[in-house]
Design an enzyme around this catalytic site. Structure first.
Site, PDB file in Angstrom:
ATOM      1  N   GLY A  52       0.837  -1.197   0.000  1.00 24.81           N
ATOM      2  CA  GLY A  52       0.000   0.000   0.000  1.00 24.81           C
ATOM      3  C   GLY A  52       0.872   1.247   0.000  1.00 24.81           C
ATOM      4  CB  THR A 109      -0.646   9.930   2.054  1.00 21.29           C
ATOM      5  OG1 THR A 109      -1.553  10.237   0.995  1.00 21.29           O
ATOM      6  CG2 THR A 109      -0.042  11.201   2.591  1.00 21.29           C
ATOM      7  CE  LYS A 153      -7.902   4.739  10.778  1.00 22.47           C
ATOM      8  NZ  LYS A 153      -6.628   5.423  10.513  1.00 22.47           N
ATOM      9  CD  GLU A 184       0.988   4.091  19.459  1.00 26.82           C
ATOM     10  OE1 GLU A 184      -0.200   4.468  19.474  1.00 26.82           O
ATOM     11  OE2 GLU A 184       1.599   3.744  20.479  1.00 26.82           O
ATOM     12  N   GLY A 198      -9.532  19.936   1.753  1.00 26.48           N
ATOM     13  CA  GLY A 198      -8.934  18.610   1.855  1.00 26.48           C
ATOM     14  C   GLY A 198      -8.929  18.043   3.270  1.00 26.48           C
ATOM     15  CE  LYS A 212      -8.616   6.828  13.872  1.00 27.32           C
ATOM     16  NZ  LYS A 212      -8.723   8.238  13.439  1.00 27.32           N
TER      17      LYS A 212
END
Lengths: 436, 436
Positions: free
Chosen positions: A10, A13, A105, A129, A187, A205
């Site tokens: 993946g 970003t 998550k 984390e 954005g 989460k």
């Protein structure tokens, strides 16, 4: 051990952030770990788009098996997101004996149990984390130095999009729709913002936080989840008048063998540290029986903070490998066979203080009818505010209750909202102001 | 491994907290670690005073060697405090192959290098989360999940006594001496408060933070240290007028191969999260190149929070022992041979904004003389405030400067303070309001 080989699946970003971090701080990490972290392969369907980071020729591949099946790769970083194919890839990597670091998550909230069981069987680590609070080292602290505590409460501002919108609504007195639109242009919110603004991301989460704090499995479907789209500018103004700010909070509480697990807009006193977590920042407040209250604050998302958390987990596993061991602790910090199935308390049974805004026609006797119905349902009023008559003959009547049961509130509202003096559905916001 | 045996030296308040935690949460820890933590021996000169916790017969001893030389004891918790005999005991325990957990910042700030070297030689761990920020898991996060970051700044409110005094001065407009006296009566300040109020304790803690953040040795003597005893109520009021709060901050900054290391009262904007760290709470704000700013907040002292940190470190070592390894990482998180000797920037070379309160006689031309002297030393004024004439013909004149060099400020004041229009020494407080 000169080098530990890593694979990444993946290349979005955050993946680019991981490449950037290893590039910039690789030598620093080597000074700390006594070994070099070497990113051997990156798999993505799109290997042609420029991510703004330099990658050696041959590192990129569209064949995920070049990561999952490479016997040299010890640690696989999963940054695909979503359920599938992330789940299959992670399980395959584990089956091949690879340690997993993920920021996913959604995957863990839904398929965590299956993944943790597979990891136990193969004796590998699963660290995540980056899945909660971006770069904030909260999960590693719960598993780590706070391990001696029985936790009673966890409260979190965990979604940057929601917090950005609520912060701007608070600062500008603007309405939800207006700020959302602007956030999308900037954005800070997705084109389809449902996942964020309806609290689903926060609920994912919360599941992970609850699992680590209480050593329990949590069924996402049982987490009561409300988003922020029903919050109006007028609610934020009333909150201010009463000394509160409105935040989308993830709330987990231990109550014997049951837990509360809920996500909803919440009023918290302006002088709570969590009330100062503004914009895209996240904050998590834990309460342990020995440590007392402890709060973490930082950037909850973004390429670089998330890469920090991902590489922190990689470094943790690298320290094991350098020391000659494979697995040091189970994913939830509790022994795999010690993980419990605590029941989630039904929402109707929780107690809270409540802010209720009634939209009433301005007629005599309105207040008597409302307060009568509240009294009939064991709800006692702490304070009340009624503002000047509006032009369309309705007035907002705001009532702050003492501690009450959710089911009583619902019962009372089901009566009140049918009164002919009530113009539209009342707006309810829970209040959290009783923290030790 | 069914059980890991622990020894404790120094049975004071925190020691009692450790006993209490193991007693109350021992089973929880066993669920997490897969082994039982067994406190086999506690050594103290005084074994008769009741600490309010139950200890099995035979556990207490006045002979420290029953802890340091017991081959069954794997981990020694040092809670004696101070330099000696703590140093000798810790070195002896290490020589006997025991892992060390300590809350002793003074010991590590001064004798850390010797202790870390001994631990390296024997391959044992030295952990000290409890030495900074009580129960706040900041050191383990720096060593742990934040390891991928190059840190640029660390700011800390690290002394509960000072923060309690400043918070009350801020809330009540009271003067230092008055609040200190009351704090002593309430047990929040020692009879001899020098160590706390003059910033020495904070400087010890800063040394440890700097060592972990930057991987460097720090000589305590080079840390510029000022306490809070010179802060007057009038300074706190002026700070409020300018939008600041005054906190005793530990400040560490990286500047290439040099670091800034200083402890002094500091004005920070009221809207900074650190400004809301009140009373006996501690807060630490780190800035890393990937994680960005990250803040930790919690109880910085006390029996139970400190015991949480101590046992968190014990649990960390226990996980190693269960996994079959002895040492997993060096005390500072950097390889022992990678620890640097970064130079501390001389105080005169730092730059900051400054608050300067001049105590001037109310005569014509005063302001011209002061501002002239500042200009002569390259100090430019950002804003100025002069309040009404006081009864004794002096007026406080407050000047906020733009960024200036400390040595220029000192030069200017050495001139200004000799002016015949100046009644007494000017009061200088540095401002920190330029955080990313």
């Amino acid at each position: 051990m000169n080098e530990i080989k890593i694979g990444l699946i993946g290349f979005g970003t955050i993946g680019a952030g991981v490449v950037k971090l290893l590039d910039k701080n690789g030598s620093l990490l080597e000074e700390k770990l006594g070994t070099r972290l070497f990113l051997k392969k990156i798999a993505d369907l799109d290997i042609s788009t420029d991510r703004g980071v330099e990658v050696e020729p041959g590192v990129l591949t569209t064949n995920v098996d070049e990561v999952l099946c490479d016997p040299e790769i010890a640690i696989v970083i999963e940054l695909i997101g979503g359920y599938e194919p992330a789940r299959s890839f992670v399980l395959k990597a584990i089956a091949n004996g690879k340690h997993i670091v993920t920021a996913n998550k959604a995957l863990l909230a839904v398929h965590g149990e299956e993944i943790y069981a597979a990891a136990e069987k193969k004796g590998v680590e699963v660290l995540f984390e980056a899945a909660v609070g971006g770069g904030i080292p909260v999960l590693s602290s719960i598993r780590g130095n706070l391990a001696g505590n029985n936790f009673s409460t966890v409260l979190g501002i965990l979604n940057g999009t929601c917090n950005y919108i609520l912060t701007r609504m608070t600062q500008e007195g603007a309405d939800f729709a207006e700020v959302l639109k602007n956030a999308q242009q900037l954005g800070y919110a997705e084109a389809d913002p449902t996942f964020d603004v309806e609290g689903i991301d926060t609920a994912h989460k919360l599941c992970l936080l609850l699992s680590l704090c209480f050593g329990t499995r949590v069924d996402l479907k049982e987490v009561s989840t409300e988003g922020i789209s029903s919050i109006a500018a007028v609610d934020i103004n009333f909150a201010r008048d009463f000394g509160y700010k409105i935040k989308l909070l993830a709330i987990g509480k231990r109550d014997g063998e049951r837990i509360e697990a809920r996500v909803h807009p919440t009023m918290i006193p302006v002088n709570y540290p969590l009330a100062d977590v503004n914009g895209v920042f996240n904050g998590i407040r834990l309460s342990g029986d020995f440590v007392g209250p402890v709060m973490f604050y930082g950037r909850g998302a973004g390429m670089e903070p998330t890469a920090s958390a991902v590489i922190g987990d990689v470094a943790d596993i690298a320290r094991n490998l350098v020391a000659g061991i494979s697995r040091r602790s189970a994913p939830l910090g509790f022994g795999d066979d010690k993980v419990k199935n605590l029941t989630i308390k039904p929402m109707g049974e929780i107690t809270s203080k409540y802010y209720i805004r009634f939209n009433a026609f301005d007629r005599p006797g309105v207040l008597a009818k409302i307060s009568g119905a509240l009294g009939d349902n064991n709800i006692s009023i702490e304070s009340m505010m009624q503002t000047a008559r509006s032009t369309n003959c309705t007035v907002p009547i705001v009532i702050m209750t003492h501690e009450a049961r959710e089911m009583d509130i619902r019962k009372a509202l089901s009566v009140i909202d049918t009164f002919d003096v009530i113009k539209e559905k009342s707006n309810v916001i829970r209040i959290e102001d009783n923290l030790e």
